[in-house]
Design a protein around this motif. Structure first.
Motif, PDB file in Angstrom:
ATOM      1  N   GLY A  22       0.847  -1.074   0.043  1.00 34.01           N
ATOM      2  CA  GLY A  22       0.064   0.041   0.134  1.00 34.01           C
ATOM      3  C   GLY A  22       0.784   1.355   0.047  1.00 34.01           C
ATOM      4  O   GLY A  22       1.929   1.194  -0.004  1.00 34.01           O
ATOM      5  N   ASP A  23       0.295   2.319   0.401  1.00 30.68           N
ATOM      6  CA  ASP A  23       0.736   3.567   0.153  1.00 30.68           C
ATOM      7  C   ASP A  23       0.789   4.078   1.656  1.00 30.68           C
ATOM      8  O   ASP A  23      -0.216   3.965   2.384  1.00 30.68           O
ATOM      9  N   ILE A  24       2.013   4.634   1.954  1.00 27.14           N
ATOM     10  CA  ILE A  24       2.053   5.069   3.474  1.00 27.14           C
ATOM     11  C   ILE A  24       1.223   6.207   3.847  1.00 27.14           C
ATOM     12  O   ILE A  24       0.541   6.074   4.939  1.00 27.14           O
ATOM     13  N   ARG A  25       0.492   7.033   3.033  1.00 24.90           N
ATOM     14  CA  ARG A  25      -0.636   7.914   3.472  1.00 24.90           C
ATOM     15  C   ARG A  25      -1.726   7.163   3.566  1.00 24.90           C
ATOM     16  O   ARG A  25      -2.536   7.918   4.753  1.00 24.90           O
ATOM     17  N   GLU A  26      -1.944   6.359   2.904  1.00 29.00           N
ATOM     18  CA  GLU A  26      -3.511   5.729   3.022  1.00 29.00           C
ATOM     19  C   GLU A  26      -3.408   4.775   4.206  1.00 29.00           C
ATOM     20  O   GLU A  26      -4.071   4.875   5.035  1.00 29.00           O
ATOM     21  N   TYR A  28      -1.501   5.283   6.883  1.00 25.92           N
ATOM     22  CA  TYR A  28      -1.515   6.043   8.174  1.00 25.92           C
ATOM     23  C   TYR A  28      -2.858   6.683   8.392  1.00 25.92           C
ATOM     24  O   TYR A  28      -3.358   6.809   9.405  1.00 25.92           O
ATOM     25  N   GLU A  29      -3.585   7.002   7.219  1.00 26.60           N
ATOM     26  CA  GLU A  29      -4.939   7.523   7.566  1.00 26.60           C
ATOM     27  C   GLU A  29      -5.809   6.727   8.192  1.00 26.60           C
ATOM     28  O   GLU A  29      -6.513   6.961   9.145  1.00 26.60           O
ATOM     29  N   VAL A  30      -5.854   5.141   7.840  1.00 24.54           N
ATOM     30  CA  VAL A  30      -6.583   4.403   8.276  1.00 24.54           C
ATOM     31  C   VAL A  30      -6.171   4.095   9.840  1.00 24.54           C
ATOM     32  O   VAL A  30      -7.132   4.070  10.646  1.00 24.54           O
ATOM     33  N   PRO A  86       2.925  11.269   7.496  1.00 28.32           N
ATOM     34  CA  PRO A  86       2.542   9.909   7.572  1.00 28.32           C
ATOM     35  C   PRO A  86       3.516   9.062   8.340  1.00 28.32           C
ATOM     36  O   PRO A  86       3.161   7.854   8.138  1.00 28.32           O
ATOM     37  N   HIS A  87       4.460   9.560   9.264  1.00 30.87           N
ATOM     38  CA  HIS A  87       5.531   8.811   9.486  1.00 30.87           C
ATOM     39  C   HIS A  87       5.385   8.176  10.882  1.00 30.87           C
ATOM     40  O   HIS A  87       5.881   7.000  11.192  1.00 30.87           O
ATOM     41  N   SER A  88       4.569   8.709  11.899  1.00 35.72           N
ATOM     42  CA  SER A  88       4.474   8.374  13.329  1.00 35.72           C
ATOM     43  C   SER A  88       3.291   8.934  13.911  1.00 35.72           C
ATOM     44  O   SER A  88       2.634   9.914  13.530  1.00 35.72           O
ATOM     45  N   LEU A  89       2.824   8.227  15.025  1.00 34.36           N
ATOM     46  CA  LEU A  89       1.749   8.539  15.657  1.00 34.36           C
ATOM     47  C   LEU A  89       1.870   7.968  17.073  1.00 34.36           C
ATOM     48  O   LEU A  89       2.020   6.862  17.280  1.00 34.36           O
TER      49      LEU A  89
END
Length: 165
Positions: A22-26, A28-30, A86-89
């Protein structure tokens, strides 16, 4: 000496690694939308309600009812403490589970490497009391839940791509 040698019986460090196409942004969003976990990760997240604003961070607090494979449920609260989209949370937890965790995301070609480091105390009285002898089983329960999370995330990404077509 391993990291858990210095921990109390009810303290846990449980790292999880996922690799997902997948894509990192997608991805991350989920993973960063806590309110939606109940929809896409239903085997584990039974109920999620907004529960006000955290005094320290000013972020939304969520009241969670979760379960694993074992026959008990956990009631806890969580909120974001830091984000680097979109790298960490990072998040904190209180209630039956108390501690903190960090999601890390890294694009690797057509895959995203996801790492979740979970430092948590089992403060639910039954778990706290049984942790000295049941720690391996409780840890296994966490990894069962995280395995369900990876399968659920894969299904969610497939659903999103299907809905776009």
């Amino acid at each position: 000496m391993n990291r858990e040698d210095n921990m109390r019986a009810n303290e846990y460090y449980m790292p999880t690694d996922w690799r997902i196409k997948g894509d990192i942004r997608e991805v991350y969003e989920v993973c960063s939308n806590f309110k939606d976990y109940q929809r896409w990760w239903p085997e584990v997240y039974l109920d999620i309600q907004t529960a006000g604003t955290d005094k320290e961070t000013g972020n939304e607090v969520y009241a969670l009812l979760t379960r694993g494979k074992l026959p008990y449920k956990l009631r806890w609260q969580s909120c974001k403490t830091a984000e680097n989209v979109p790298h960490s949370l990072s998040l904190k937890a209180s209630g039956d589970l108390a501690g903190h965790g960090t999601w890390k995301f890294e694009q690797d070609g057509e895959y995203v490497n996801v790492r979740f480091d979970w430092y948590v105390n089992a403060d639910k009285p039954l778990l706290k009391w049984l942790s000295p002898v049941m720690k391996p089983i409780f840890r296994s329960n966490h990894y069962w839940a995280m395995g369900k999370g990876l399968a659920s995330l894969e299904r969610e990404l497939e659903r999103r791509h299907r809905d776009i077509r």
